[in-house]
Design a protein around this motif. Structure first.
Motif, PDB file in Angstrom:
ATOM      1  N   LYS A 174     -32.728  41.425 -62.930  1.00 44.27           N
ATOM      2  CA  LYS A 174     -31.885  40.246 -62.737  1.00 44.27           C
ATOM      3  C   LYS A 174     -32.425  39.340 -61.628  1.00 44.27           C
ATOM      4  O   LYS A 174     -32.208  38.144 -61.652  1.00 44.27           O
ATOM      5  N   LYS A 221     -24.178  33.511 -62.259  1.00 48.55           N
ATOM      6  CA  LYS A 221     -25.640  33.397 -62.125  1.00 48.55           C
ATOM      7  C   LYS A 221     -26.012  32.065 -61.520  1.00 48.55           C
ATOM      8  O   LYS A 221     -25.432  31.044 -61.886  1.00 48.55           O
ATOM      9  N   ASP A 222     -27.011  32.061 -60.634  1.00 50.00           N
ATOM     10  CA  ASP A 222     -27.533  30.803 -60.107  1.00 50.00           C
ATOM     11  C   ASP A 222     -28.976  30.995 -59.684  1.00 50.00           C
ATOM     12  O   ASP A 222     -29.458  32.124 -59.576  1.00 50.00           O
ATOM     13  N   THR A 262     -27.310  36.892 -58.994  1.00 55.30           N
ATOM     14  CA  THR A 262     -26.271  37.178 -59.986  1.00 55.30           C
ATOM     15  C   THR A 262     -25.198  38.054 -59.352  1.00 55.30           C
ATOM     16  O   THR A 262     -25.451  38.732 -58.359  1.00 55.30           O
ATOM     17  N   GLY A 299     -23.801  40.193 -63.912  1.00 55.33           N
ATOM     18  CA  GLY A 299     -24.503  39.045 -64.484  1.00 55.33           C
ATOM     19  C   GLY A 299     -23.563  37.945 -64.951  1.00 55.33           C
ATOM     20  O   GLY A 299     -24.003  36.927 -65.482  1.00 55.33           O
ATOM     21  N   ASP A 323     -33.422  33.912 -58.373  1.00 55.18           N
ATOM     22  CA  ASP A 323     -32.166  34.104 -59.128  1.00 55.18           C
ATOM     23  C   ASP A 323     -31.198  34.960 -58.321  1.00 55.18           C
ATOM     24  O   ASP A 323     -31.593  35.900 -57.652  1.00 55.18           O
TER      25      ASP A 323
END
Ligand code: CDP
Length: 234
Positions: free
Chosen positions: A11, A40-41, A33, A37, A31
């Motif tokens: 992730k 998310k950004d 999360t 999940g 990323d």
């Protein structure tokens, strides 16, 4: 060290083969999360904060006799590591009650847990990482009883070392998650130890200095990661 094909994409990190046997490259991505999940950004520079803090902790732990997968840094978010066969356990050590232990059991948030509590979850997103016990771990053959004993002992040693180190910066190590792997018969600490995998509270203000800022929209996530990384590393 040359980066070869992508071996695994998680992730927040990507793992690559290298030309060297027994060595992998881990790239910490930007990323972020949370909630399996569900949130998310992509946050600029996040990968480098986590990679640099992880590298700092791994070096400190090695110096104090803990075997880790860390080898070296190629750049500020790219780590060379020892290739391990990972054990699918999330080994969490808790010094203060917070997060899931408060949601699932009658602990009041902020209660000191002394001695620390070890919680081991099964690393399986599709099952939402259910909590395991020793019998389930050995029945599933995730590791041997001997390995489990070793993992718990190393987890407590890492906790003592990091809690002490962070206390010097007026930070409480509330809880954190570790993952372990083996090479032959030797157990190594793998994965990362960063603001994404720890719960850190400012000793004076009680303010969150970790991924809870992202999970619960408590403020500017990257400004927090930047400040914490500085406080820990410098
Ligand atoms: O964060 P949440 O309350 O859902 O889970 P927890 O069981 O309270 O998490 C304990 C600690 O392990 C926290 O510091 C989490 O950030 C970390 N953790 C993690 O890094 N990865 C997971 N998959 C689960 C927990």
């Amino acid at each position: 060290m040359k980066q070869r094909d992508l071996l695994y994409e998680g992730k927040a990190k990507s793992v690559y083969r290298t030309e060297k046997k027994g060595r992998l490259i881990v790239r910490f991505r930007h990323d972020i999360t949370a909630f399996d999940g569900g949130k998310k950004d992509v946050l600029q520079d996040k990968g480098s904060y986590n990679a640099r803090v992880s590298a700092f902790f791994f070096k400190y732990l090695e110096k104090h006799g803990v075997k880790t997968h860390f080898v070296s840094m190629l750049d500020d978010r790219t780590m060379v590591v020892r290739e391990l066969t990972m054990i699918p356990l999330e080994v969490i050590v808790r010094n203060v009650a917070a997060g899931s232990i408060v949601r699932n059991y009658p602990f009041k948030e902020g209660t000191k847990l002394d001695p620390p509590v070890i919680v081991i979850d099964y690393k399986d997103d599709s099952r939402h990482d259910p909590m395991l016990n020793d019998d389930i771990i050995t029945a599933l053959k995730l590791c041997t009883q001997g390995e489990l004993k070793k993992v718990k002992a190393v987890a407590l040693k890492v906790n003592d070392l990091l809690a002490g180190l962070l206390a010097e910066q007026d930070i409480t190590l509330v809880d954190f998650k570790m993952e372990f792997g083996r090479q032959g018969k030797t157990i190594y600490l793998g994965d990362e130890i960063s603001m994404d995998s720890m719960r850190l509270w400012d000793k004076k203000t009680g303010e969150s200095l970790d991924k809870d800022v992202y999970r619960f929209d408590k403020g500017d996530v990257m400004a927090t990661y930047n400040r914490v990384a500085k406080r820990i590393i410098e």
